[in-house]
Motif scaffolding. Structure first.
Motif, PDB file in Angstrom:
ATOM      1  N   SER A  47     -41.041  33.210   5.308  1.00  0.00           N
ATOM      2  CA  SER A  47     -41.005  32.559   6.609  1.00  0.00           C
ATOM      3  C   SER A  47     -42.409  32.342   7.109  1.00  0.00           C
ATOM      4  N   CYS A  48     -42.580  31.282   7.875  1.00  0.00           N
ATOM      5  CA  CYS A  48     -43.868  30.991   8.510  1.00  0.00           C
ATOM      6  C   CYS A  48     -43.593  30.646   9.959  1.00  0.00           C
ATOM      7  N   ALA A  49     -44.052  31.509  10.846  1.00  0.00           N
ATOM      8  CA  ALA A  49     -43.873  31.269  12.275  1.00  0.00           C
ATOM      9  C   ALA A  49     -45.067  30.487  12.807  1.00  0.00           C
ATOM     10  N   SER A  61     -37.386  22.382  15.506  1.00  0.00           N
ATOM     11  CA  SER A  61     -38.470  22.528  16.467  1.00  0.00           C
ATOM     12  C   SER A  61     -39.836  22.672  15.815  1.00  0.00           C
ATOM     13  N   LYS A  62     -39.874  22.763  14.490  1.00  0.00           N
ATOM     14  CA  LYS A  62     -41.099  22.985  13.704  1.00  0.00           C
ATOM     15  C   LYS A  62     -41.666  24.381  13.915  1.00  0.00           C
ATOM     16  N   SER A  63     -40.937  25.239  14.618  1.00  0.00           N
ATOM     17  CA  SER A  63     -41.520  26.541  14.919  1.00  0.00           C
ATOM     18  C   SER A  63     -41.469  27.507  13.749  1.00  0.00           C
ATOM     19  N   THR A  64     -40.570  27.258  12.794  1.00  0.00           N
ATOM     20  CA  THR A  64     -40.484  28.151  11.644  1.00  0.00           C
ATOM     21  C   THR A  64     -40.261  27.346  10.378  1.00  0.00           C
ATOM     22  N   CYS A  66     -48.905  29.372   4.145  1.00  0.00           N
ATOM     23  CA  CYS A  66     -48.316  28.333   4.969  1.00  0.00           C
ATOM     24  C   CYS A  66     -49.428  27.398   5.425  1.00  0.00           C
ATOM     25  N   TYR A  67     -49.126  26.109   5.457  1.00  0.00           N
ATOM     26  CA  TYR A  67     -50.117  25.090   5.821  1.00  0.00           C
ATOM     27  C   TYR A  67     -49.471  24.114   6.797  1.00  0.00           C
ATOM     28  N   LEU A  69     -50.391  30.144  12.403  1.00  0.00           N
ATOM     29  CA  LEU A  69     -49.358  30.287  11.384  1.00  0.00           C
ATOM     30  C   LEU A  69     -49.346  31.726  10.885  1.00  0.00           C
ATOM     31  N   VAL A  70     -48.173  32.335  10.870  1.00  0.00           N
ATOM     32  CA  VAL A  70     -48.039  33.710  10.401  1.00  0.00           C
ATOM     33  C   VAL A  70     -46.902  33.787   9.385  1.00  0.00           C
TER      34      VAL A  70
END
Length: 115
Positions: free
Chosen positions: A21-23, A74-77, A95-96, A4-5
């Protein structure tokens, strides 16, 4: 494993807005919970907003009506739209994500609300 970034933090004046944002990458298909936590100066880390099983959401009372959690299908972000920011929103935002057998944290992004 899930990585997570976070990004999007910064300095904003009271009443202003930011979008975090959380990638997410890695084994994201099996993620069941995604959330934003925050830790203010001298305070414990606390839940701010959460997605559960991709459908229901939860908001801490202190952020209801001002912060909105959202994500790509897609849960990617994962996103956190923050409006009407107050000085007490100053914190490191994390982000968690969790699966049935493990939990993951990002490195955090600093949000400072000050004039």
């Amino acid at each position: 494993q899930v990585q997570l970034v976070e990004s999007g933090g910064g300095l904003v004046q009271p009443g202003g807005s930011l979008r975090l944002s959380c990638a997410a990458s890695g084994s994201i298909v099996s993620i069941t919970v995604m959330a934003w936590y925050r830790q203010g100066p001298g305070k414990p880390r606390a839940l701010a907003a959460q997605f559960i099983s991709g459908r229901s959401t939860y908001y801490a009372d202190s952020v209801k009506g001002r912060l909105t959690i959202s994500r790509e299908n897609s849960k990617s972000t994962l996103y956190l739209q923050m409006n009407s920011l107050k000085p007490e929103d100053t914190a490191v935002y994390y982000c968690y994500a969790s699966r049935l057998d493990s939990a993951y944290w990002g490195q955090g992004t600093q949000v400072t609300v000050s004039s």
